[in-house]
Design a protein around this motif. Structure first.
Motif, mmCIF file in Angstrom:
data_model
loop_
_atom_site.group_PDB
_atom_site.id
_atom_site.type_symbol
_atom_site.label_atom_id
_atom_site.label_comp_id
_atom_site.label_asym_id
_atom_site.label_seq_id
_atom_site.Cartn_x
_atom_site.Cartn_y
_atom_site.Cartn_z
ATOM 1 N N GLN A 117 44.625 42.249 45.292
ATOM 2 C CA GLN A 117 44.522 41.382 46.463
ATOM 3 C C GLN A 117 43.070 41.433 46.921
ATOM 4 O OE1 GLN A 117 46.830 42.290 49.977
ATOM 5 N NE2 GLN A 117 46.552 40.235 50.773
ATOM 6 N N SER A 118 42.395 40.298 46.797
ATOM 7 C CA SER A 118 40.965 40.250 47.074
ATOM 8 C C SER A 118 40.645 40.854 48.436
ATOM 9 C CB SER A 118 40.506 38.791 47.018
ATOM 10 O OG SER A 118 39.147 38.724 47.334
ATOM 11 N N GLY A 119 39.679 41.741 48.447
ATOM 12 C CA GLY A 119 39.237 42.332 49.701
ATOM 13 C C GLY A 119 40.034 43.561 50.109
ATOM 14 N N THR A 120 41.123 43.833 49.411
ATOM 15 C CA THR A 120 42.024 44.894 49.833
ATOM 16 C C THR A 120 42.279 45.926 48.749
ATOM 17 O OG1 THR A 120 43.170 43.348 51.233
ATOM 18 C CG2 THR A 120 44.347 45.346 50.673
ATOM 19 N N LEU A 156 36.593 35.147 42.106
ATOM 20 C CA LEU A 156 37.752 36.015 42.286
ATOM 21 C C LEU A 156 38.361 36.471 40.964
ATOM 22 C CD1 LEU A 156 39.552 33.967 45.089
ATOM 23 C CD2 LEU A 156 38.490 36.199 45.364
ATOM 24 N N ARG A 192 41.202 50.973 46.116
ATOM 25 C CA ARG A 192 41.599 50.446 47.423
ATOM 26 C C ARG A 192 40.402 50.362 48.343
ATOM 27 N NH1 ARG A 192 46.120 53.899 49.731
ATOM 28 N NH2 ARG A 192 45.900 52.346 51.353
ATOM 29 N N VAL A 193 40.377 49.317 49.146
ATOM 30 C CA VAL A 193 39.279 49.153 50.088
ATOM 31 C C VAL A 193 39.712 49.764 51.413
ATOM 32 C CG1 VAL A 193 37.781 47.517 51.264
ATOM 33 C CG2 VAL A 193 38.571 47.043 48.938
#
Lengths: 313, 529
Positions: B220-223, B204, B247-248
């Motif tokens: 923010q991991s994944g986001t 991370l 951004r994801v």
């Protein structure tokens, strides 16, 4: 009441074990695929077996489950296979986003449902017809369509709200409110419709009962009859629907989160499921089952408190 | 001379590249789903330096989050947008597909091609301030080679890696691997902080030698990933954006809404909506003509599952049965029909091959009849998460010549295993632009992912052996053309279309990547001149 509560808690625990064990059992058939996905193109029979042993996934499901359950009791849900992020750290931030939307949506839905349901039941005539029309519309129009229309009108064209994304309350309360407005309206639309219909139905039943007629003959005001008597007595079935609606809204968060690109529980669950991140999937299952059981338990307890007859079940 | 390298070695690029390309089809295109890395200067304005009022922040989207930042777990394709900014790579692929030195200054091969010497810049540092030298590169490459994970296969021909001095790395191969040179533009080309690699949090919280570092507070991991420019990066002036927010956003429509609402600055848009962006006046657009390909891999060339495919006429019949113009139109018109596997940007591309298979159903039927299959036959094909939208059209095209397709639904995580299973005679698949050397390895080598039944041919073997000795990419065009022609003439594949992508850019921004660049890199995003 205490015995009733203990019985419901015990039942909830058994259900938790059954569902989580079944999930782990079913996932165990995919262990090879999950590890294959982690290894990518380096996956072959030997490398999969080696990593399986390394991660301890070569043990039997009951052993794995016992270890996992022990962890749950100690607040340890393991760590992501891919990022190493502890599940207990990964969940709260996602949960906060989803609850930020589902919580207000639930409250607004409940208020609208109470208002609309009681109004329709007590006024009758064109008011009832109009209210029913609104409920039907709420039922029939898909949430997704509402979301898209809201985004196009209020975010893209008017620019009043962001089209996508989430700002946390701690970061900026005003931006937080802006970021959840459209998702909350979208969710509240359908939620209110189903609950209002239930409130209307039970209120009509209550208002037709003998005790209401008696109260009327005694000169109790219509407002007091509705608020103090009929509403309380019809609260049981309505509460059950409220609880179910909460769980449904939580479940439908996935679609809303996709449309508004919210980094919530639904989006996270979807990504994790695609990836097959076993520890996180089990953590999500534990939480999802726990939430469903917890909400139902609260409703049961509330019902038991409201209606002594319900305590015998 | 060993032509065959281990199976897993061959499959690594195709998988990631195809998955990146597949996302273009299934999601309609997102900014993350496309191309390139560029020369170090492409991030600047066209005049070479950012204008005074040029934007200094960039907000873009990718359709999936990187699963980890551990070097061995890095995926190519979309994910390279973020990790490429943090780690950087020894080389990058330039606008015309050429190799451009980045963290490296040059390379040389030994005469037998088994030893590659790479010279690194002498002014490289990690984002924690420590120097990034040949020793750190050696540690990174050994970590990738020796750790189980998605990237391991890319390093499995590496017998040893030595740091001769602070800026010289000597890599010795167990077998000739000309594709490795271009792999240095990808995950085996990164330099990671070795001390940090032992940390559990590394997945991370990466430390790299690239132009940007991850802002742990805002990420923010994944986001959402927030990248902050490093002023101590050797070529910091070439990067116009001080802060980049990635951004994801998985949903293509959500990406477009976000772009329209001013929350994103550049994004890939769907073919159907691209005209709206072009005519809106609020956006400029940049179109890439051929960044990924869609094709049928006729894997059962020896007829092991369906004997009919051993007959060249049957494989040719499939090629004649495809209305490629129709596929392009169905895909929104962005792209071009494909009659060969090599991309137009590669040196193996030969325009003369485009006339070998024109759309002719009657000819296809007569070829099948000549081969003794006038009544047609049935085949199983894997239905993959990336191909579902194109499957009805394939079903129809093959039904027109009497071939019935039964689709087997494959869970996403089983995609690679399904392809490697050797159960399917024909597979609908995608690929991103690849350099010639990698294209040859991934499409024609006996152990390639796209050759799951390991078909060999004496003519091809001879060509592959010549290709394995190519150490100067510019000198291999003739061999690459011959291999491409072999594939077309023997109908190993039935190419369908090269797909393009349109990028919509808000005022002040410009997408500067090209079709020749495979992985998404931050260098593809620039300011308008």
């Amino acid at each position: 009441m205490l015995l009733f509560a203990l019985r419901r808690v015990a039942f909830g625990l058994v259900l938790f074990v059954i569902v989580s064990f079944t999930t782990m059992f079913l996932l165990s058939f995919s262990f090879d695929s999950i590890i294959g996905s982690k290894l990518g193109s380096a996956a072959n029979v030997d490398s999969i077996a080696a990593m399986k042993a390394d991660l301890g996934l070569d043990r039997s499901v009951p052993v794995l489950y016992a270890e996992w359950f022990r962890g749950v009791l100690h607040g340890d849900l393991g760590a992501s296979f891919f990022t190493g992020e502890p599940v207990t750290e990964a969940l709260p931030s996602r949960l906060a986003v989803t609850l930020s939307v589902v919580g207000p949506a639930m409250i607004i839905s409940a208020l609208i449902a109470l208002f609309l349901g009681v109004l329709a039941a007590t006024r009758g005539g064109w008011v009832d017809k109009t209210a029913q029309g609104m409920m039907l519309t709420g039922y029939l129009v898909p949430n997704l369509l509402i979301a898209i229309v809201l985004v196009v009108v209020f975010a893209v064209n008017l620019g009043w709200f962001p089209a996508t994304g989430f700002t946390s309350f701690a970061e900026d309360p005003a931006e937080w409110a802006r970021s959840i407005t459209l998702p909350v309206i979208t969710m509240a639309f359908g939620g209110a419709a189903s609950m209002a219909n239930q409130v209307r139905g039970t209120m009509i039943d209550e208002l037709r009962k003998d005790y209401v007629r008696t109260l009327r003959t005694r000169g109790v005001s219509a407002r007091a009859i509705v608020i103090r008597h009929a509403l309380r007595n019809s609260a049981g079935p309505a509460l059950t629907v409220f609880g179910l609606t909460f769980i449904t809204l939580f479940g439908s968060a996935l679609f809303i989160e996709q449309v508004f690109a919210l980094p919530g529980f639904g989006t996270y669950s979807f990504n994790v499921a695609l990836q097959g991140d076993f520890p996180v999937l089990m953590g999500l299952t534990a939480f999802g089952v726990g939430l469903t059981i917890g909400v139902n338990l609260l409703i049961d307890l509330a019902n038991g408190w409201l209606n002594p007859k319900a305590r015998q079940y | 001379m060993q032509v065959n390298t281990p199976l897993r070695r061959q499959v690594r690029r195709s998988v990631a590249a195809a998955i990146a390309a597949g996302a273009v089809f299934t999601l309609g295109a997102c900014s993350g789903a496309s191309d390139p890395a560029a020369s170090p200067t492409t991030g600047t304005s066209e005049s070479g330096a950012p204008a005074a009022d040029a934007p200094t922040t960039l907000a873009i989207a990718t359709n999936r989050a990187p699963s980890t930042f551990d070097p061995v777990g890095l995926a190519t394709g979309n994910d390279a947008l973020i990790w490429g900014s943090i780690y950087d790579t020894l080389f990058v692929i330039g606008p015309d597909g050429e190799l451009v030195p980045h963290l490296a200054t040059g390379y040389s091969y030994s005469d037998d091609g088994l030893e590659l010497t790479v010279t690194l810049r002498d002014d490289l540092t990690f984002s924690d301030g420590t120097p990034a030298t040949a020793a750190e590169y050696k540690a990174t490459l050994e970590h990738i080679r020796d750790t189980a994970g998605a990237g391991q296969a890319m390093a499995d021909t590496v017998a040893s890696v030595e740091a001769a001095d602070a800026t010289t790395v000597v890599i010795t191969f167990s077998a000739n691997d000309p594709g490795f040179l271009f792999d240095l533009t990808s995950r085996v080309g990164i330099i990671a902080q070795p001390d940090k690699m032992a940390d559990e949090s590394y997945g991370l919280d990466p430390i790299g030698a690239g132009p940007y570092m991850l802002d742990a507070e805002k990420t923010q991991s994944g986001t959402q990933y927030v990248l902050i420019k490093r002023d101590d990066y050797w070529n910091a002036d070439a990067y116009p954006f001080e802060e980049v927010t990635v951004r994801v956003i998985a949903d293509a429509t959500a990406i477009e809404n976000s772009l329209r609402a001013g929350e994103l600055d550049i994004a890939g848009v769907q073919a159907q909506t691209a005209p709206q962006f072009e005519s809106s006046g609020d956006f400029t657009t940049t179109q890439l003509e051929a960044q990924s390909s869609l094709f049928l891999d006729i894997a059962d060339r020896d007829g092991a599952i369906e004997p009919a495919f051993a007959d060249l006429r049957v494989r040719q019949a499939i090629n004649f049965a495809l209305n490629r113009d129709g596929f392009v139109q169905a895909g929104g018109g962005v792209g071009q029909p494909a009659y060969q596997m090599d991309f137009p940007s590669t040196s193996g591309y030969d325009p003369a091959l485009d006339s070998v298979y024109t759309y002719d159903v009657e000819k296809a039927k007569s070829l099948l009849a000549e081969a003794g299959y006038a009544e047609g036959f049935s085949i199983d094909m894997p239905s993959l998460v990336y191909t579902t939208s194109m499957e009805p059209a394939i079903t129809q095209a093959l039904a027109d010549i009497g071939i019935t397709v039964n689709w087997d639904s494959i869970p996403p995580q089983d995609t690679v295993q399904a392809l490697l299973s050797g159960k399917y005679p024909v597979i609908l698949w995608f690929a991103s632009t690849l350099p010639d050397a990698n294209q040859v390895q991934d499409f024609y080598a006996p152990a390639a992912l796209l050759n799951p039944m390991h078909t060999t041919d004496p003519e091809l073997d001879a060509l592959l052996e010549q290709a394995s000795k190519i150490t100067d990419p510019a000198a291999g065009a003739d061999i690459y053309k011959q291999i491409n022609a072999f594939g077309v003439n023997n109908a190993w594949y039935a190419p369908l279309m090269f797909t393009g992508q349109t990028f919509a850019e808000a005022e002040g921004y410009k997408y500067v990547g090209t079709s020749a660049q495979q992985s998404v890199r931050i260098e593809s995003y620039g300011v308008a001149g």
